[in-house]
Design a protein around this motif. Structure first.
Motif, PDB file in Angstrom:
ATOM      1  N   ALA A   7      58.578  40.163  63.362  1.00  0.00           N
ATOM      2  CA  ALA A   7      57.352  40.482  64.086  1.00  0.00           C
ATOM      3  C   ALA A   7      57.314  39.721  65.397  1.00  0.00           C
ATOM      4  O   ALA A   7      58.034  38.737  65.580  1.00  0.00           O
ATOM      5  N   GLY A   8      56.439  40.179  66.277  1.00  0.00           N
ATOM      6  CA  GLY A   8      56.299  39.492  67.546  1.00  0.00           C
ATOM      7  C   GLY A   8      55.022  39.884  68.258  1.00  0.00           C
ATOM      8  O   GLY A   8      54.378  40.881  67.926  1.00  0.00           O
TER       9      GLY A   8
ATOM     10  N   GLY B 237      54.623  26.671  73.228  1.00  0.00           N
ATOM     11  CA  GLY B 237      53.344  26.480  72.567  1.00  0.00           C
ATOM     12  C   GLY B 237      52.361  27.582  72.921  1.00  0.00           C
ATOM     13  O   GLY B 237      52.477  28.254  73.950  1.00  0.00           O
ATOM     14  N   VAL B 238      51.381  27.766  72.065  1.00  0.00           N
ATOM     15  CA  VAL B 238      50.378  28.811  72.221  1.00  0.00           C
ATOM     16  C   VAL B 238      49.538  28.588  73.477  1.00  0.00           C
ATOM     17  O   VAL B 238      49.219  29.535  74.211  1.00  0.00           O
TER      18      VAL B 238
ATOM     19  N   GLY C 253      41.328  29.328  61.828  1.00  0.00           N
ATOM     20  CA  GLY C 253      42.174  29.903  60.787  1.00  0.00           C
ATOM     21  C   GLY C 253      43.494  30.400  61.330  1.00  0.00           C
ATOM     22  O   GLY C 253      43.823  30.230  62.499  1.00  0.00           O
ATOM     23  N   GLY C 254      44.240  31.047  60.444  1.00  0.00           N
ATOM     24  CA  GLY C 254      45.489  31.680  60.831  1.00  0.00           C
ATOM     25  C   GLY C 254      46.554  30.702  61.259  1.00  0.00           C
ATOM     26  O   GLY C 254      46.526  29.522  60.933  1.00  0.00           O
ATOM     27  N   PHE C 255      47.503  31.216  62.020  1.00  0.00           N
ATOM     28  CA  PHE C 255      48.623  30.405  62.498  1.00  0.00           C
ATOM     29  C   PHE C 255      49.193  31.064  63.747  1.00  0.00           C
ATOM     30  O   PHE C 255      48.784  32.160  64.131  1.00  0.00           O
ATOM     31  N   GLY C 256      50.123  30.397  64.380  1.00  0.00           N
ATOM     32  CA  GLY C 256      50.791  30.968  65.537  1.00  0.00           C
ATOM     33  C   GLY C 256      49.838  31.349  66.653  1.00  0.00           C
ATOM     34  O   GLY C 256      48.989  30.561  67.074  1.00  0.00           O
ATOM     35  N   TYR C 257      49.948  32.584  67.109  1.00  0.00           N
ATOM     36  CA  TYR C 257      49.173  33.082  68.234  1.00  0.00           C
ATOM     37  C   TYR C 257      47.773  33.548  67.844  1.00  0.00           C
ATOM     38  O   TYR C 257      47.025  34.026  68.702  1.00  0.00           O
ATOM     39  N   ASP C 258      47.393  33.419  66.595  1.00  0.00           N
ATOM     40  CA  ASP C 258      46.095  33.914  66.123  1.00  0.00           C
ATOM     41  C   ASP C 258      44.906  33.426  66.955  1.00  0.00           C
ATOM     42  O   ASP C 258      43.989  34.197  67.205  1.00  0.00           O
TER      43      ASP C 258
END
Length: 178
Positions: free
Chosen positions: A64-65, A87-88, A135-140
């Motif tokens: 995914a991306g 980093g985000v 919440g979530g992770f990454g780019y959320d």
């Protein structure tokens, strides 16, 4: 039984929502080929994992991306690398300068059973915004869909609209026909 190659238990839980409990997690570190094509990456991983784990049960791998319209779909398949290196926050700073902040998450689920090789894709559209949510992770935290960032959504809300869920739903439909 389907073996889902991932170290992420959250992905396995989401897969079980679509495939019942016929999913077993396999933590195998397949070679991730460098490609601009999520399907090529996921299918390569599924084939390699099938061979390396004995080839007895079908394998599923997903890739995914985050694809940002204003920068030609970057980071796309390189999203994890970009998150780890830039980093985000820096990705947001890049997007913040753009008038067009549309983006989408895309996922490809690849299935391989030694004979059949199939891929299923799903996407969710959104807009990049200043980080919000816990919440979530990454780019959320920077990805907004219908007024909320994915980091502001519960797991159930996020899974209901997720790119992975959309790909898994297509896969489940195909599997039911087999």
């Amino acid at each position: 039984m389907i073996r889902f190659v991932t170290g992420n238990e959250g992905k396995v839980r989401e897969a079980r929502e679509y495939l019942n409990d016929d999913v077993r997690q396999i933590d195998y570190d397949y070679t991730e080929v460098q490609s601009d094509d999520l399907a090529e990456i996921a299918l390569h991983g599924a084939r390699e994992a099938f061979e390396e784990t004995g080839g007895e049960e079908p394998i599923v791998v997903d890739d995914a991306g985050l694809f940002i319209d204003a920068v030609g779909g970057f980071p796309g398949p390189y999203s994890a690398y970009v998150e780890d290196t830039l980093g985000v926050e820096r990705v947001w700073q890049l997007a913040e300068r753009e008038e067009n902040r549309r983006a989408h998450f895309r996922c490809v689920v690849a299935y391989y059973d030694g004979e059949n090789a199939e891929t299923f894709s799903g996407a969710v559209p959104g807009t990049l915004v200043a980080p919000r949510g816990d919440g979530g992770f990454g780019y959320d935290p920077i990805f907004e869909h219908e007024g909320k960032t994915l980091a502001e959504m519960s797991t159930e809300e996020k899974n209901a609209i997720s790119h992975r869920g959309r790909a898994l739903a297509k896969f489940a439909d195909w599997l039911a026909e087999q």
